[in-house]
Design a protein around this motif. Sequence first.
Motif, PDB file in Angstrom:
ATOM      1  N   LYS A   1       0.824  -1.224   0.000  1.00 48.78           N
ATOM      2  CA  LYS A   1       0.000   0.000   0.000  1.00 48.78           C
ATOM      3  C   LYS A   1       0.847   1.258   0.000  1.00 48.78           C
ATOM      4  N   ALA A   2       2.077   1.163   0.464  1.00 50.76           N
ATOM      5  CA  ALA A   2       2.966   2.337   0.496  1.00 50.76           C
ATOM      6  C   ALA A   2       4.085   2.184  -0.530  1.00 50.76           C
TER       7      ALA A   2
ATOM      8  N   LYS B   1       5.342  -3.351  -9.142  1.00 53.50           N
ATOM      9  CA  LYS B   1       5.211  -1.893  -9.328  1.00 53.50           C
ATOM     10  C   LYS B   1       6.357  -1.119  -8.663  1.00 53.50           C
TER      11      LYS B   1
ATOM     12  N   ALA C   1       9.690   2.826  -3.131  1.00 52.71           N
ATOM     13  CA  ALA C   1       9.516   4.217  -3.586  1.00 52.71           C
ATOM     14  C   ALA C   1      10.230   5.202  -2.667  1.00 52.71           C
ATOM     15  N   GLY C   2      11.189   4.708  -1.898  1.00 56.51           N
ATOM     16  CA  GLY C   2      12.000   5.621  -1.080  1.00 56.51           C
ATOM     17  C   GLY C   2      11.789   5.425   0.396  1.00 56.51           C
ATOM     18  N   ALA C   3      12.494   6.225   1.170  1.00 53.20           N
ATOM     19  CA  ALA C   3      12.246   6.238   2.608  1.00 53.20           C
ATOM     20  C   ALA C   3      10.813   6.713   2.825  1.00 53.20           C
ATOM     21  N   ASP C   4      10.249   6.393   3.993  1.00 53.07           N
ATOM     22  CA  ASP C   4       8.842   6.737   4.241  1.00 53.07           C
ATOM     23  C   ASP C   4       8.720   8.221   4.580  1.00 53.07           C
TER      24      ASP C   4
ATOM     25  N   MET D   1       8.962  10.385   8.151  1.00 53.35           N
ATOM     26  CA  MET D   1      10.061  11.349   8.372  1.00 53.35           C
ATOM     27  C   MET D   1       9.543  12.745   8.694  1.00 53.35           C
TER      28      MET D   1
ATOM     29  N   PHE E   1      18.520   6.484   9.814  1.00 53.05           N
ATOM     30  CA  PHE E   1      19.027   5.703   8.657  1.00 53.05           C
ATOM     31  C   PHE E   1      20.349   4.983   8.922  1.00 53.05           C
TER      32      PHE E   1
ATOM     33  N   TYR F   1       9.497   1.122  -9.447  1.00 52.49           N
ATOM     34  CA  TYR F   1      10.204   2.261  -8.843  1.00 52.49           C
ATOM     35  C   TYR F   1      11.306   1.841  -7.877  1.00 52.49           C
TER      36      TYR F   1
ATOM     37  N   LEU G   1      13.315   4.461  -6.047  1.00 48.79           N
ATOM     38  CA  LEU G   1      13.541   5.903  -5.897  1.00 48.79           C
ATOM     39  C   LEU G   1      14.093   6.214  -4.510  1.00 48.79           C
TER      40      LEU G   1
ATOM     41  N   GLY H   1      15.552   6.212  -1.191  1.00 54.07           N
ATOM     42  CA  GLY H   1      16.072   5.087  -0.404  1.00 54.07           C
ATOM     43  C   GLY H   1      15.956   3.752  -1.133  1.00 54.07           C
TER      44      GLY H   1
ATOM     45  N   GLU I   1      18.907   3.601  -3.259  1.00 51.95           N
ATOM     46  CA  GLU I   1      20.070   3.453  -2.367  1.00 51.95           C
ATOM     47  C   GLU I   1      20.181   2.020  -1.841  1.00 51.95           C
TER      48      GLU I   1
ATOM     49  N   ILE J   1      18.295  15.874   0.851  1.00 49.62           N
ATOM     50  CA  ILE J   1      19.227  15.225  -0.083  1.00 49.62           C
ATOM     51  C   ILE J   1      19.234  13.732   0.241  1.00 49.62           C
TER      52      ILE J   1
ATOM     53  N   GLY K   1      20.072  10.231   1.827  1.00 52.82           N
ATOM     54  CA  GLY K   1      20.571  10.032   3.200  1.00 52.82           C
ATOM     55  C   GLY K   1      21.034   8.622   3.488  1.00 52.82           C
ATOM     56  N   ILE K   2      20.975   7.734   2.473  1.00 52.98           N
ATOM     57  CA  ILE K   2      21.446   6.346   2.699  1.00 52.98           C
ATOM     58  C   ILE K   2      22.546   6.047   1.676  1.00 52.98           C
TER      59      ILE K   2
HETATM   60  N1  CAA Z   1       6.822   7.437   1.515  1.00 56.80           N
HETATM   61  C1  CAA Z   1       5.600   7.246   2.029  1.00 56.80           C
HETATM   62  N2  CAA Z   1       4.538   6.871   1.290  1.00 56.80           N
HETATM   63  C2  CAA Z   1       4.736   6.683  -0.015  1.00 56.80           C
HETATM   64  C3  CAA Z   1       5.994   6.858  -0.618  1.00 56.80           C
HETATM   65  C4  CAA Z   1       7.079   7.243   0.210  1.00 56.80           C
HETATM   66  N3  CAA Z   1       8.330   7.388  -0.258  1.00 56.80           N
HETATM   67  N4  CAA Z   1       5.877   6.609  -1.944  1.00 56.80           N
HETATM   68  C5  CAA Z   1       4.592   6.289  -2.159  1.00 56.80           C
HETATM   69  N5  CAA Z   1       3.901   6.331  -0.997  1.00 56.80           N
HETATM   70  C6  CAA Z   1       2.474   6.054  -0.796  1.00 56.80           C
HETATM   71  C7  CAA Z   1       1.604   7.200  -1.311  1.00 56.80           C
HETATM   72  O1  CAA Z   1       1.551   8.232  -0.353  1.00 56.80           O
HETATM   73  C8  CAA Z   1       0.305   6.482  -1.530  1.00 56.80           C
HETATM   74  O2  CAA Z   1      -0.333   6.318  -0.285  1.00 56.80           O
HETATM   75  P1  CAA Z   1      -1.918   6.706  -0.125  1.00 56.80           P
HETATM   76  O3  CAA Z   1      -2.623   5.714  -1.030  1.00 56.80           O
HETATM   77  O4  CAA Z   1      -2.165   6.488   1.318  1.00 56.80           O
HETATM   78  O5  CAA Z   1      -2.067   8.102  -0.603  1.00 56.80           O
HETATM   79  C9  CAA Z   1       0.718   5.099  -2.005  1.00 56.80           C
HETATM   80  O6  CAA Z   1       2.085   4.938  -1.572  1.00 56.80           O
HETATM   81  C10 CAA Z   1       0.705   4.954  -3.515  1.00 56.80           C
HETATM   82  O7  CAA Z   1       1.465   6.003  -4.059  1.00 56.80           O
HETATM   83  P2  CAA Z   1       0.939   6.980  -5.210  1.00 56.80           P
HETATM   84  O8  CAA Z   1      -0.538   7.140  -5.112  1.00 56.80           O
HETATM   85  O9  CAA Z   1       1.749   8.239  -5.168  1.00 56.80           O
HETATM   86  O10 CAA Z   1       1.292   6.117  -6.503  1.00 56.80           O
HETATM   87  P3  CAA Z   1       1.569   6.637  -7.977  1.00 56.80           P
HETATM   88  O11 CAA Z   1       1.614   5.412  -8.831  1.00 56.80           O
HETATM   89  O12 CAA Z   1       0.639   7.719  -8.344  1.00 56.80           O
HETATM   90  O13 CAA Z   1       3.051   7.298  -7.916  1.00 56.80           O
HETATM   91  C11 CAA Z   1       5.392   7.382  -7.282  1.00 56.80           C
HETATM   92  C12 CAA Z   1       4.184   6.496  -7.651  1.00 56.80           C
HETATM   93  C13 CAA Z   1       5.798   8.229  -8.494  1.00 56.80           C
HETATM   94  C14 CAA Z   1       6.540   6.463  -6.877  1.00 56.80           C
HETATM   95  C15 CAA Z   1       4.992   8.324  -6.123  1.00 56.80           C
HETATM   96  O14 CAA Z   1       4.401   7.552  -5.095  1.00 56.80           O
HETATM   97  C16 CAA Z   1       6.154   9.063  -5.519  1.00 56.80           C
HETATM   98  O15 CAA Z   1       6.621  10.048  -6.091  1.00 56.80           O
HETATM   99  N6  CAA Z   1       6.640   8.635  -4.323  1.00 56.80           N
HETATM  100  C17 CAA Z   1       7.698   9.301  -3.592  1.00 56.80           C
HETATM  101  C18 CAA Z   1       9.058   9.091  -4.247  1.00 56.80           C
HETATM  102  C19 CAA Z   1      10.122   9.823  -3.461  1.00 56.80           C
HETATM  103  O16 CAA Z   1      10.134  11.029  -3.355  1.00 56.80           O
HETATM  104  N7  CAA Z   1      11.069   9.057  -2.888  1.00 56.80           N
HETATM  105  C20 CAA Z   1      12.150   9.599  -2.088  1.00 56.80           C
HETATM  106  C21 CAA Z   1      11.752   9.574  -0.639  1.00 56.80           C
HETATM  107  S1  CAA Z   1      12.910  10.436   0.406  1.00 56.80           S
HETATM  108  C22 CAA Z   1      14.167   9.386   0.621  1.00 56.80           C
HETATM  109  O17 CAA Z   1      14.164   8.267   0.151  1.00 56.80           O
HETATM  110  C23 CAA Z   1      15.308   9.925   1.451  1.00 56.80           C
HETATM  111  C24 CAA Z   1      16.527   9.098   1.431  1.00 56.80           C
HETATM  112  O18 CAA Z   1      17.540   9.371   0.856  1.00 56.80           O
HETATM  113  C25 CAA Z   1      16.567   7.877   2.147  1.00 56.80           C
END
Ligand code: CAA
Length: 258
Positions: free
Chosen positions: A24-25, A60, A64-67, A71, A85, A105, A107, A109, A112, A138, A140-141
Amino acid sequence: MTEYETILVERHDRTALITLNRPKALNALDLTVMAEVVDAATTLDRDPDVGALVITGSAKAFAAGADIKEMRPNGYMDVYLSDWFSAWDRLGDVRKPTIAAVSGYALGGGCELAMMCDILLAADTAVFGQPEIKLGVIPGIGGSQRLTRAIGKAKAMDLCLTGRTMDADEAERAGLVSRIVPAADLLTEALSTAATIAGMSTPIAMMAKESVNRAFETTLAEGVRFERRLFHATFATADQKEGMAAFTEKRTPSFTHR
Ligand code: CAA
């Protein structure tokens, strides 16, 4: 085997499969996922019957990264004092070979985590990126470091500064990815690669991994000296005796992982 909340762990002969399981996330890497992946990987690493590990996600999303939602409420002191981290670093201490099987995806984390593995297999659907800048942070992992070492400054800067993603083809051309396979074959290919590695002598595979990784930490002369010493050390193993005897006797080696 330990029951986990956010990952699934399976064994296949001498290989182990860790599947991120927060669909779901999109497998966002919260602190529970981090603790569980690190616990499972370090436990499997210590198991003498495991020769290689595969980490994968869903069709899919690898992750999709860190939560971001987890955070978001934190302040500087929260992340600094808890050293947010830092537990991921323990994955880098795993000595057995690790394979990331990436579909969809990878992306932030997620990219990383994939880069922390030794071999990165991508489905043709894989999408890589370090989009943290869009969130006002920026990587972080280790993203800014491992991505730069993997694909060079030009593309690493492009990805980290614009937050744009790259598809599997671009990632392979750039040297991030070992191989691209059709999405439907990804897991089979990853498990069969893991089985191939696990069928080699495990201590020798561990030495090969240690030696390749040394290239990132030292000068060429020191690295070559390190490799030479490990090469000499392989002659202390039963598996060197068996491997060379089997070649000479025109048979398949039967390694004892000693
Ligand atoms: N953290 C928390 N929740 C996330 C998430 C994340 N990184 N990525 C997706 N989700 C959740 C969404 O919030 C959504 O939850 P709800 O149904 O409760 O709203 C669910 O997963 C499905 O996501 P989408 O509806 O956004 O799905 P989509 O197919 O339309 O898009 C996506 C997919 C392009 C990957 C988009 O979800 C997205 O851009 N996600 C974030 C990507 C991102 O920015 N990652 C970097 C995070 S920061 C990090 O990782 C720091 C580090 O260095 C460690």
